[in-house]
Enzyme design. Structure first.
Site, short mmCIF file in Angstrom:
data_model
loop_
_atom_site.label_atom_id
_atom_site.label_comp_id
_atom_site.label_asym_id
_atom_site.label_seq_id
_atom_site.Cartn_x
_atom_site.Cartn_y
_atom_site.Cartn_z
N THR A 112 -43.24 5.62 28.25
CA THR A 112 -42.34 6.22 27.36
C THR A 112 -42.83 5.85 25.80
O THR A 112 -43.64 4.94 25.56
CB THR A 112 -40.81 5.50 27.45
OG1 THR A 112 -40.19 5.60 26.49
CG2 THR A 112 -41.43 3.78 27.80
N ASP A 113 -42.03 6.50 24.94
CA ASP A 113 -42.62 6.22 23.46
C ASP A 113 -41.84 4.81 23.08
O ASP A 113 -42.19 4.29 22.06
CB ASP A 113 -42.17 7.20 22.63
CG ASP A 113 -40.65 7.75 22.48
OD1 ASP A 113 -39.88 7.10 23.52
OD2 ASP A 113 -40.22 8.51 21.77
N GLU A 114 -40.91 4.43 23.68
CA GLU A 114 -40.10 3.25 23.61
C GLU A 114 -41.04 1.96 23.33
O GLU A 114 -40.70 1.14 22.83
CB GLU A 114 -39.01 2.75 24.50
CG GLU A 114 -38.17 4.29 24.40
CD GLU A 114 -36.65 3.78 24.86
OE1 GLU A 114 -36.28 2.86 24.96
OE2 GLU A 114 -35.94 4.77 25.07
N TYR A 170 -36.13 -2.87 28.86
CA TYR A 170 -36.78 -1.65 29.57
C TYR A 170 -37.95 -1.53 28.96
O TYR A 170 -39.10 -1.17 29.71
CB TYR A 170 -35.74 -0.50 29.35
CG TYR A 170 -36.51 0.54 29.42
CD1 TYR A 170 -36.87 1.03 30.87
CD2 TYR A 170 -36.71 1.74 28.65
CE1 TYR A 170 -37.55 2.41 30.81
CE2 TYR A 170 -37.56 2.86 28.69
CZ TYR A 170 -37.79 3.13 29.99
OH TYR A 170 -38.41 4.50 30.14
N LYS A 176 -41.96 -1.57 30.33
CA LYS A 176 -42.76 -0.24 30.45
C LYS A 176 -44.15 -0.77 29.80
O LYS A 176 -45.21 -0.26 30.03
CB LYS A 176 -42.04 0.91 29.79
CG LYS A 176 -40.97 1.48 30.73
CD LYS A 176 -41.26 1.97 32.09
CE LYS A 176 -42.21 3.09 31.89
NZ LYS A 176 -42.31 3.77 33.39
P1 NAD Z 1 -34.42 8.04 36.87
O1 NAD Z 1 -33.92 6.81 36.78
O2 NAD Z 1 -33.67 9.16 36.78
O3 NAD Z 1 -35.41 7.98 38.42
C1 NAD Z 1 -36.22 6.96 38.76
C2 NAD Z 1 -36.33 7.17 40.25
O4 NAD Z 1 -37.28 6.06 40.69
C3 NAD Z 1 -35.46 7.37 41.16
O5 NAD Z 1 -35.52 8.36 41.85
C4 NAD Z 1 -35.14 5.96 41.86
O6 NAD Z 1 -34.63 6.06 43.11
C5 NAD Z 1 -36.73 5.70 41.95
N1 NAD Z 1 -36.93 4.24 41.96
C6 NAD Z 1 -36.43 3.20 41.10
N2 NAD Z 1 -36.81 1.95 41.46
C7 NAD Z 1 -37.53 2.03 42.47
C8 NAD Z 1 -38.37 1.26 43.46
N3 NAD Z 1 -38.07 0.13 43.44
N4 NAD Z 1 -38.98 2.00 44.34
C9 NAD Z 1 -38.99 3.13 44.72
N5 NAD Z 1 -38.41 4.09 43.97
C10 NAD Z 1 -37.68 3.56 42.79
O7 NAD Z 1 -35.72 8.10 35.93
P2 NAD Z 1 -36.36 9.41 35.17
O8 NAD Z 1 -35.75 9.40 33.68
O9 NAD Z 1 -36.71 10.61 35.85
O10 NAD Z 1 -37.76 8.43 34.42
C11 NAD Z 1 -38.90 8.80 35.39
C12 NAD Z 1 -40.17 7.97 34.57
O11 NAD Z 1 -40.39 8.48 33.44
C13 NAD Z 1 -39.95 6.62 34.40
O12 NAD Z 1 -41.15 5.83 34.62
C14 NAD Z 1 -39.38 6.51 32.81
O13 NAD Z 1 -39.75 5.14 32.48
C15 NAD Z 1 -40.27 7.63 32.30
N6 NAD Z 1 -39.84 8.10 31.00
C16 NAD Z 1 -38.35 8.75 31.29
C17 NAD Z 1 -38.08 9.45 29.86
C18 NAD Z 1 -36.65 9.84 29.80
O14 NAD Z 1 -36.10 10.38 28.98
N7 NAD Z 1 -35.75 9.79 31.14
C19 NAD Z 1 -38.81 9.62 28.82
C20 NAD Z 1 -39.94 8.82 28.87
C21 NAD Z 1 -40.65 8.42 30.02
O1 TDX Z 2 -23.05 6.14 25.51
C1 TDX Z 2 -23.91 6.58 24.64
N1 TDX Z 2 -23.98 6.22 23.41
C2 TDX Z 2 -24.80 6.57 22.44
O2 TDX Z 2 -24.81 6.47 21.21
C3 TDX Z 2 -25.45 6.31 25.11
C4 TDX Z 2 -25.75 6.34 26.83
C5 TDX Z 2 -26.62 6.42 24.50
N2 TDX Z 2 -26.28 6.53 23.00
C6 TDX Z 2 -27.44 6.57 22.22
C7 TDX Z 2 -28.38 5.54 22.35
C8 TDX Z 2 -29.68 6.32 21.81
O3 TDX Z 2 -29.86 6.25 20.45
O4 TDX Z 2 -27.84 7.90 22.33
C9 TDX Z 2 -29.43 7.75 22.33
C10 TDX Z 2 -29.81 8.10 23.56
O5 TDX Z 2 -29.73 7.28 24.44
P1 TDX Z 2 -30.20 7.23 26.17
O6 TDX Z 2 -29.67 8.56 26.69
O7 TDX Z 2 -29.46 6.04 26.68
O8 TDX Z 2 -31.53 7.25 25.77
P2 TDX Z 2 -32.59 6.27 25.24
O9 TDX Z 2 -31.99 4.60 25.09
O10 TDX Z 2 -33.10 6.82 24.14
O11 TDX Z 2 -33.91 6.04 26.32
C11 TDX Z 2 -34.37 7.51 27.02
O12 TDX Z 2 -35.50 7.77 26.42
C12 TDX Z 2 -36.58 7.16 26.63
C13 TDX Z 2 -34.62 6.99 28.57
O13 TDX Z 2 -33.28 6.40 28.88
C14 TDX Z 2 -35.87 6.34 28.67
O14 TDX Z 2 -36.07 6.15 30.30
C15 TDX Z 2 -36.95 6.91 28.03
O15 TDX Z 2 -38.04 6.12 28.23
#
Ligand code: NAD
Ligand code: TDX
Length: 346
Positions: free
Chosen positions: A130-132, A155, A159
């Site tokens: 992630t960019d975080e 988080y 990561k």
């Molecule tokens: P998600 O939470 O939707 O899915 C995570 C998956 O991992 C689920 O299917 C869960 O069952 C599985 N999992 C969790 N713990 C586990 C364990 N201990 N063993 C096996 N499986 C397990 O997540 P996502 O949003 O699809 O993110 C996927 C990846 O991409 C993550 O590594 C996250 O850090 C990264 N990422 C997400 C975002 C975003 O915006 N969602 C952005 C950048 C990077």
């Molecule tokens: O109820 C809310 N109200 C609100 O204002 C929630 C859930 C979020 N927010 C804000 C927080 C953030 O500034 O919205 C923005 C987006 O929030 P999230 O959807 O929780 O995402 P963020 O915290 O930015 O992180 C996401 O992007 C990077 C993913 O959850 C991560 O897995 C990924 O790595």
């Protein structure tokens, strides 16, 4: 060598789109989806491909090193695309240790298995991150691949640590790896704890929309299908021991994004204009809330020819349509029925 790719977290949001793409686009590959099916994992996301001849599912927790080793042996895994993680920042604030276990220790278990089973260079450990990890930006500037790591939430700290372990296995043991750091994804199948699906769910149910702080925080948004295309590109053409930033060139202040979402929802639901916006409720800010993320994705653009194909307006509209057409999916993941299903499948 015929590829046998282990995709972890393939039942989750991004993982399910990656699994679907690889199963359909590369019938010559064997795809093994390894997922513990936590609250965020849902095999309903993969109903359309679950019977494909090149697809296998293994319900395994990445904390279980013995079972991971068995999977490497059973399928003779050639490559890993690692997405399994605890992914929600708010949950990490409530319980950091779960993020240490899965995101750090789980990643190290997978690295150990790859190190033990891969004797030649013709392999790849692809770590999805992630960019975080870069922390927060002020009002200007962009994250590049050279930006110093400065994670602010449990988080992002977990990561960042997992990224360092992947890199360390490359340096210390010569493990062939690639890492991508991507911005905020949105699209179908995202669990309704994240901003966009949570707010869609709340608008449908006429519940308040809790905007943290003043809604001034800025995120760069990427449609999940474009992320899956980028992962495909990096997996096949990225250079070993390199990092690529992936972003949408698509920065939005939270409040502007929420207002756009409200407008599109009103149009699709046939509401009077302003109906959904009236649900906005400014609430206490998230502790340690990063102000702004913005990605400079010129490396992946120049070296691998990737750029996002969908604008936020277009992707958001498609996303809302998906949630409105799949109200049962939303109902199942937010009701006790789905929790019961998880329990009965343990
Ligand atoms: P998600 O939470 O939707 O899915 C995570 C998956 O991992 C689920 O299917 C869960 O069952 C599985 N999992 C969790 N713990 C586990 C364990 N201990 N063993 C096996 N499986 C397990 O997540 P996502 O949003 O699809 O993110 C996927 C990846 O991409 C993550 O590594 C996250 O850090 C990264 N990422 C997400 C975002 C975003 O915006 N969602 C952005 C950048 C990077
Ligand atoms: O109820 C809310 N109200 C609100 O204002 C929630 C859930 C979020 N927010 C804000 C927080 C953030 O500034 O919205 C923005 C987006 O929030 P999230 O959807 O929780 O995402 P963020 O915290 O930015 O992180 C996401 O992007 C990077 C993913 O959850 C991560 O897995 C990924 O790595």
């Amino acid at each position: 060598m015929k590829k046998k790719i282990l995709i972890t977290g393939g039942a989750g949001f991004i993982g399910s789109h990656v699994v679907r793409k690889f199963v359909k686009q590369y019938p010559e590959y064997t795809i093994i989806n390894l997922d513990a099916l936590t609250y965020a994992g849902n095999l309903e996301n993969l109903k359309d491909i679950e019977k494909a001849a090149n697809y296998y599912f293994e319900k395994i927790n990445i904390l279980d090193a013995t079972q991971i080793n068995s999977v490497f042996e059973k399928y003779a895994i050639t490559d890993v695309i690692h997405l399994a993680a605890e992914s929600h920042v708010d949950r990490s604030i409530l319980s950091p240790i779960d993020f240490v276990y899965t995101n750090i220790a789980g990643t190290v278990n997978l690295l150990n298995a790859a190190k033990a089973y891969w004797k030649k260079d013709a392999h790849r450990f692809y770590h999805v991150s992630t960019d975080e990890v870069y922390g927060t930006l002020g009002n200007t500037g962009f994250f590049t691949e050279e930006t110093r790591y400065s994670p602010n939430s449990p988080y992002s700290a977990s990561k960042a640590s997992s990224d360092h372990f992947v890199r360390a296995y490359g340096e210390t043991y010569g493990l062939p790896y690639v890492i991508t750091n991507c911005s905020n994804n949105y699209g179908p199948n995202q669990f309704p704890e994240k901003l966009i699906p949570l707010f869609i769910h709340n608008i449908v149910n006429k519940k308040p929309l809790p905007v943290y702080g003043k809604g001034d925080n800025t995120r760069d948004w990427l449609f999940v299908i474009d992320h899956a295309i980028a992962i495909d590109r990096v997996f096949h053409h990225g250079k070993n021991h390199e990092t690529y930033n992936i972003g949408g060139f698509n920065e939005w202040k939270n409040i502007d994004l929420v207002k756009l979402l409200c407008k599109q929802m009103d149009e699709k639901l046939g509401n009077n204009s302003g109906t959904s916006e009236a649900l906005i409720s400014y609430v206490k800010d998230r502790p340690g809330h990063d102000l702004r993320y913005a990605i400079d994705a010129s490396k992946i653009n120049k070296e691998l020819g990737w750029k996002p194909s969908v604008s936020l307006e277009e992707g958001l509209s498609q996303t809302i349509d998906w949630y409105l057409d799949n109200s049962q999916w939303l109902e199942d993941v937010t009701s006790g029925v789905y929790k019961e299903y998880i329990r009965s499948n343990k």
